[in-house]
Design an enzyme around this catalytic site. Structure first.
Site, PDB file in Angstrom:
ATOM      1  N   LYS A  13      73.489  55.308  47.848  1.00 43.60           N
ATOM      2  CA  LYS A  13      74.778  54.936  48.430  1.00 43.60           C
ATOM      3  C   LYS A  13      75.628  54.120  47.453  1.00 43.60           C
ATOM      4  O   LYS A  13      76.824  54.375  47.294  1.00 43.60           O
ATOM      5  CB  LYS A  13      74.527  54.141  49.712  1.00 43.60           C
ATOM      6  CG  LYS A  13      75.723  54.017  50.613  1.00 43.60           C
ATOM      7  CD  LYS A  13      75.338  53.376  51.933  1.00 43.60           C
ATOM      8  CE  LYS A  13      74.792  51.984  51.705  1.00 43.60           C
ATOM      9  NZ  LYS A  13      74.684  51.211  52.973  1.00 43.60           N
ATOM     10  N   ARG A  87      78.324  47.936  62.991  1.00 45.98           N
ATOM     11  CA  ARG A  87      76.917  48.057  63.354  1.00 45.98           C
ATOM     12  C   ARG A  87      76.733  48.196  64.869  1.00 45.98           C
ATOM     13  O   ARG A  87      75.660  48.506  65.337  1.00 45.98           O
ATOM     14  CB  ARG A  87      76.133  46.811  62.904  1.00 45.98           C
ATOM     15  CG  ARG A  87      75.852  46.744  61.436  1.00 45.98           C
ATOM     16  CD  ARG A  87      74.717  47.678  61.037  1.00 45.98           C
ATOM     17  NE  ARG A  87      74.338  47.490  59.657  1.00 45.98           N
ATOM     18  CZ  ARG A  87      74.392  48.441  58.729  1.00 45.98           C
ATOM     19  NH1 ARG A  87      74.812  49.653  59.044  1.00 45.98           N
ATOM     20  NH2 ARG A  87      74.018  48.197  57.503  1.00 45.98           N
ATOM     21  N   ARG A 126      57.561  56.032  40.887  1.00 49.78           N
ATOM     22  CA  ARG A 126      58.271  55.615  39.681  1.00 49.78           C
ATOM     23  C   ARG A 126      57.588  54.431  38.990  1.00 49.78           C
ATOM     24  O   ARG A 126      57.026  53.552  39.636  1.00 49.78           O
ATOM     25  CB  ARG A 126      59.738  55.322  39.983  1.00 49.78           C
ATOM     26  CG  ARG A 126      60.002  54.214  40.958  1.00 49.78           C
ATOM     27  CD  ARG A 126      61.468  54.227  41.403  1.00 49.78           C
ATOM     28  NE  ARG A 126      61.737  53.118  42.310  1.00 49.78           N
ATOM     29  CZ  ARG A 126      62.865  52.942  42.961  1.00 49.78           C
ATOM     30  NH1 ARG A 126      63.864  53.801  42.816  1.00 49.78           N
ATOM     31  NH2 ARG A 126      63.031  51.907  43.762  1.00 49.78           N
ATOM     32  N   ARG A 159      57.098  48.417  40.326  1.00 47.86           N
ATOM     33  CA  ARG A 159      57.632  47.308  41.125  1.00 47.86           C
ATOM     34  C   ARG A 159      56.773  47.130  42.367  1.00 47.86           C
ATOM     35  O   ARG A 159      56.440  48.104  43.039  1.00 47.86           O
ATOM     36  CB  ARG A 159      59.082  47.596  41.526  1.00 47.86           C
ATOM     37  CG  ARG A 159      60.058  47.394  40.370  1.00 47.86           C
ATOM     38  CD  ARG A 159      61.430  47.912  40.683  1.00 47.86           C
ATOM     39  NE  ARG A 159      61.828  47.654  42.078  1.00 47.86           N
ATOM     40  CZ  ARG A 159      63.031  47.912  42.545  1.00 47.86           C
ATOM     41  NH1 ARG A 159      63.941  48.429  41.758  1.00 47.86           N
ATOM     42  NH2 ARG A 159      63.333  47.665  43.788  1.00 47.86           N
ATOM     43  N   ARG A 170      61.843  49.858  55.506  1.00 49.39           N
ATOM     44  CA  ARG A 170      63.288  49.941  55.243  1.00 49.39           C
ATOM     45  C   ARG A 170      63.929  51.081  56.016  1.00 49.39           C
ATOM     46  O   ARG A 170      65.040  50.963  56.520  1.00 49.39           O
ATOM     47  CB  ARG A 170      63.533  50.162  53.743  1.00 49.39           C
ATOM     48  CG  ARG A 170      63.307  48.920  52.900  1.00 49.39           C
ATOM     49  CD  ARG A 170      63.903  49.165  51.509  1.00 49.39           C
ATOM     50  NE  ARG A 170      63.199  48.428  50.484  1.00 49.39           N
ATOM     51  CZ  ARG A 170      62.697  48.964  49.368  1.00 49.39           C
ATOM     52  NH1 ARG A 170      62.813  50.259  49.140  1.00 49.39           N
ATOM     53  NH2 ARG A 170      62.094  48.231  48.492  1.00 49.39           N
TER      54      ARG A 170
END
Ligand SMILES: [Zn+2]
Length: 213
Positions: A13, A87, A126, A159, A170
């Site tokens: 995004k 929202r 990744r 990470r 998420r």
């Protein structure tokens, strides 16, 4: 042209919003960024928001609406990309009024849709070279296993939040946040879905097709 851009973390995004800003002179209006900037600049609305936040309160819809109004008359006069707002149904109604007062409307609600399993594979796969930061993915590892193509380094890192549980959390948060407003815009026929798993260029082309359509 005023749009609402939706998409879970990892859908790209931010990249697409930046491109729209550069290419079309639209301005991304993220509630958090707007609040921080208004407080830092000490605008009248910023001072009100600061007082509320310092008292430990939540910034009201009225303050956020005032901030958006300031932007619609200023930097975002040529078009806004709403990010993180609205929202709720109440905020959606407030946005409609804000835009209507200026002869504008939500032209499109674009959702960068992702396949949750594919997103998990994309994110958890990744890793980077610990020395030079060269990016790799389990599906595109170094040419010689264990040796960085760019610098010859032998250490790689991932990470810690690039794990399946974090991605699922998420995604669940994203669905919970958008659930109240998607039906409102679906009913108006404004929601357009773009495949967020496609390449950056393909996603950009799909968004352009919607905006120019
Ligand atoms: Zn390297």
């Amino acid at each position: 042209m005023d749009i609402i851009l939706l998409g879970p973390p990892g859908a790209g995004k931010g990249t697409q919003a930046q491109r729209l800003q550069a290419k079309r002179g639209m301005v991304q209006l993220s509630t958090g960024d707007m609040l921080r900037e208004a407080v830092a600049k000490g605008t009248p609305t910023g001072l009100r928001a600061k007082a509320v936040m310092e008292a430990g309160g939540l910034v009201s819809d009225a303050i956020v609406s005032a901030l958006i109004g300031e932007r619609l008359d200023g930097a975002a006069a040529n078009g806004a990309i709403f990010d993180g707002f609205p929202r709720t149904g109440h905020q959606a109604a407030a946005l409609e009024i804000l835009l209507d007062e200026r002869g504008r409307k939500v032209d499109h609600v674009i959702e960068l849709a992702v396949d949750e399993e594919a997103l998990i594979e994309r994110i958890t796969g990744r890793f980077t070279c610990a020395s030079c930061g060269a990016p790799y993915h389990d599906s595109h590892p170094p040419k010689v296993a264990g040796t960085c193509d760019a610098c010859g380094g032998h250490e790689f890192k991932r990470r810690p939040d690039d794990n399946e549980q974090t991605v699922r959390t998420r995604m669940a948060e994203y669905r919970a946040k958008t659930a109240p407003i998607l039906p409102i815009y679906e009913e108006k026929g404004l929601v357009r879905r773009v495949d967020g798993m496609a390449s950056i260029e393909q996603v950009a082309a799909a968004i352009d097709a919607i905006l120019d359509g």
